[in-house]
Design a protein around this motif. Structure first.
Motif, mmCIF file in Angstrom:
data_model
loop_
_atom_site.group_PDB
_atom_site.id
_atom_site.type_symbol
_atom_site.label_atom_id
_atom_site.label_comp_id
_atom_site.label_asym_id
_atom_site.label_seq_id
_atom_site.Cartn_x
_atom_site.Cartn_y
_atom_site.Cartn_z
ATOM 1 N N THR A 281 0.858 -1.188 0.000
ATOM 2 C CA THR A 281 0.000 0.000 0.000
ATOM 3 C C THR A 281 0.897 1.242 0.000
ATOM 4 O O THR A 281 2.114 1.151 0.229
ATOM 5 C CB THR A 281 -0.859 0.037 1.271
ATOM 6 O OG1 THR A 281 0.042 0.117 2.390
ATOM 7 C CG2 THR A 281 -1.734 -1.199 1.401
ATOM 8 N N ASP A 282 0.297 2.406 -0.206
ATOM 9 C CA ASP A 282 1.080 3.648 -0.168
ATOM 10 C C ASP A 282 1.746 3.824 1.196
ATOM 11 O O ASP A 282 2.887 4.266 1.292
ATOM 12 C CB ASP A 282 0.177 4.859 -0.457
ATOM 13 C CG ASP A 282 -0.286 4.861 -1.907
ATOM 14 O OD1 ASP A 282 0.277 4.079 -2.701
ATOM 15 O OD2 ASP A 282 -1.220 5.619 -2.235
ATOM 16 N N GLU A 283 1.042 3.443 2.275
ATOM 17 C CA GLU A 283 1.620 3.578 3.625
ATOM 18 C C GLU A 283 2.814 2.638 3.773
ATOM 19 O O GLU A 283 3.848 3.017 4.342
ATOM 20 C CB GLU A 283 0.574 3.232 4.712
ATOM 21 C CG GLU A 283 -0.593 4.194 4.822
ATOM 22 C CD GLU A 283 -1.579 4.073 3.654
ATOM 23 O OE1 GLU A 283 -1.792 2.954 3.141
ATOM 24 O OE2 GLU A 283 -2.100 5.121 3.219
ATOM 25 N N GLN A 284 2.674 1.418 3.291
ATOM 26 C CA GLN A 284 3.797 0.469 3.392
ATOM 27 C C GLN A 284 4.988 0.963 2.571
ATOM 28 O O GLN A 284 6.137 0.847 3.003
ATOM 29 C CB GLN A 284 3.341 -0.924 2.932
ATOM 30 C CG GLN A 284 2.441 -1.602 3.956
ATOM 31 C CD GLN A 284 1.720 -2.824 3.381
ATOM 32 O OE1 GLN A 284 1.405 -2.870 2.180
ATOM 33 N NE2 GLN A 284 1.464 -3.797 4.233
#
Ligand SMILES: Cc1cc2nc3c(=O)[nH]c(=O)nc-3n(C[C@H](O)[C@H](O)[C@H](O)COP(=O)(O)OP(=O)(O)OC[C@H]3O[C@@H](n4cnc5c(N)ncnc54)[C@H](O)[C@@H]3O)c2cc1C
Length: 473
Positions: A281-284
């Motif tokens: 994901t973008d957060e990861q």
């Protein structure tokens, strides 16, 4: 850490091959044929050979036969690191061919440029990214060597721990050398299939499910026996045989039994394994940085290689290198649960911020290891047949160069490439069994011991170094 949940649902199909983009199978050869050039093997080496043959002479009749399907073997299941080096690193080239090593390094850079140019020229959709590679130190003793290699004019930039943390975030990193120019990343299966598209557009006739069983001299031509195969290269119940009469033959069969008996002892199949994660994901992604999307390799003898894919998955491979007694190549060895578990543990040690991430694919494949760790060449039947093999796990880029060399050898003319010592000199063969098995086992253990001993090489590795069979990754 229990990695079983992360691995539980992983498919055993190599990630790159697990897609609807795979082209429709091509029919096998079921009648006799004549051709100017026959290429045997539909991996990168065979495909690049066919492409360059047509570029040199568009009127030349070229046929390519593949025992299974295009790109199913190493070419469709590798890490996709497309390196300039033709010698498995500059130091390994220096150890084996010191007099021409600089020239080989230059030829390798030109070859990588030519791969990039071909991708652009033919509009190949292969996710080509010339990001370079970070060689990361995960032990203090590895840092000094990387620092010494700092040479920004040549594209090699040393990054200390703090600088590196601003690029990719891992608690295991102590520093890195960024090789900014000499490595690109590709989607390897797409590269195989795009090369297939291009050579067919250029007029190459391609037959899948067609195994060459024998090559023999026929005065001014070469006679090649083929037979239609079933699903895998080993499971080839004879269905139909045919004969190809070819003026020239290029053998690009890599780790599979050589059609030239005299070089059958020059390679051994060593299995390498890889995992693929689900997309981050973008957060990861933000948690690990890695905006430069470089390929990454660590510095030990037993090393990991890892990279991002176009959809931000991470391919994580390497570490174990497994040889099976008797030089056996079998689909049975493509899966190795203990190696997948080790790789998964190492993955989460490298990126603990990604805890909870799942692996979607786990696979392996054989590498055609030779005793000098980079490709070798030979010709037969009065230079009507040429072969290349021995890439030892670094053949994505070097396979194109191997195609160039084979075409030069088959031209019958002396060229700069045919005069190279790399081309004229064969590596030492491996001994027959059981000595090969024992020797590989002892060498593997000695390399592991050297890693545990701050890189210091023990007596066996020193003897192998002196005999020209040593390798320092
Ligand atoms: C897991 C793994 C990871 C790797 N990672 C990297 C990497 O990141 N970077 C890198 O540079 N290299 C890597 N490699 C190595 C690289 O994939 C190979 O060096 C390269 O693909 C070799 O290409 P090839 O065409 O010579 O061989 P292959 O792709 O093996 O093709 C040979 C073909 O010949 C066919 N064949 C064999 N015998 C016959 C016959 N008698 N008749 C007809 N057809 C025949 C086979 O079916 C096969 O399709 C990796 C390899 C593996 C296994």
């Amino acid at each position: 850490m229990d990695v079983h949940p992360a691995l539980a649902d992983a498919s055993t199909i190599p990630f790159w091959l697990d897609t609807d983009l795979r082209p429709q199978p091509l029919p096998p050869l079921v009648e006799d044929r004549e051709t100017d050039l026959l290429v045997v093997g539909g991996g990168f080496t065979g495909l690049w050979t066919a492409l360059q043959a047509k570029e040199r002479d568009p009127n030349r009749r070229v046929v390519l036969v593949e025992a299974n399907s295009i790109g199913w073997a190493a070419s469709g299941r590798n890490g996709g690191f497309c390196a300039a080096s033709l010698t498995h690193g500059y130091d390994n080239g220096q150890a084996h061919l010191p007099e021409e090593n600089d020239r080989l390094a230059q030829l390798g850079r030109e070859n990588l440029d030519a791969v990039e140019a071909a991708v652009a020229k033919y509009g190949m959709d292969v996710e080509f990214e010339r990001t370079g590679e970070l060689d990361v130190a995960t032990e203090d003793y590895q840092v000094a060597e990387l620092r010494e290699a700092h040479d920004p004019d040549s594209g090699f930039v040393f990054l200390d721990q703090q600088e590196l943390a601003g690029i990719v975030k891992s608690p295991t990193y102590k520093g890195a050398l960024w090789d900014s120019r000499e490595v690109a990343l590709v989607n390897p299966a797409k590269l195989c299939w795009e090369l297939l598209r291009v050579i067919r557009e250029l007029g190459v006739d391609v037959y899948e499910g067609t195994k060459v069983t024998d090559v023999s001299d026929a005065t001014s031509t070469v006679r090649v026996q083929t037979r239609v195969t079933a699903e895998t290269i080993e499971d080839c119940a004879a269905a139909q045989c045919s004969t190809i009469t070819a003026k020239r033959v290029a053998l690009a069969t890599n780790v599979f039994p050589s059609l030239l008996k005299r070089v059958s002892l020059h390679t051994v199949p060593v299995y390498d394994y890889a995992l693929m994660t689900e997309p981050l994901t973008d957060e990861q992604m933000a948690a690990i940085g890695w905006e430069g999307r470089q390929g990454i390799g660590d510095c030990a003898n037993r090393f990991h290689y890892y990279r991002l894919t176009a959809d931000n998955r991470i391919l994580f491979g390497g570490w174990d290198a497994v040889y099976h007694f008797g030089r056996k190549v079998s689909w049975k060895y493509d899966q190795r649960p203990e190696t997948f578990e080790t790789l998964a543990e190492h993955f989460f040690e490298t990126f603990p911020q990604l805890a909870g991430l799942k692996f979607t694919h786990k696979w392996g494949g054989p590498i055609d290891t030779c005793s000098r760790f980079f490709s070798f060449f030979t010709s037969a039947y009065g230079k009507k047949v040429a072969m290349a093999a021995g890439f030892t796990g670094l053949g994505v880029g070097a396979s194109r160069f191997a195609g160039t060399v084979m075409l030069d050898l088959l031209s019958g003319e002396d060229t700069e490439l045919t005069e190279l010592e790399m081309v004229r000199k064969l590596p030492l063969p491996f001994p027959p069994e059981p000595v090969a098995w024992l020797g590989i086992k002892l060498t593997t253990n000695a390399l592991i011991k050297a890693d545990e001993n701050e890189g210091r090489r023990g007596p066996l590795l020193k003897v192998l170094d002196a005999a020209g069979m040593g390798f320092d990754s």
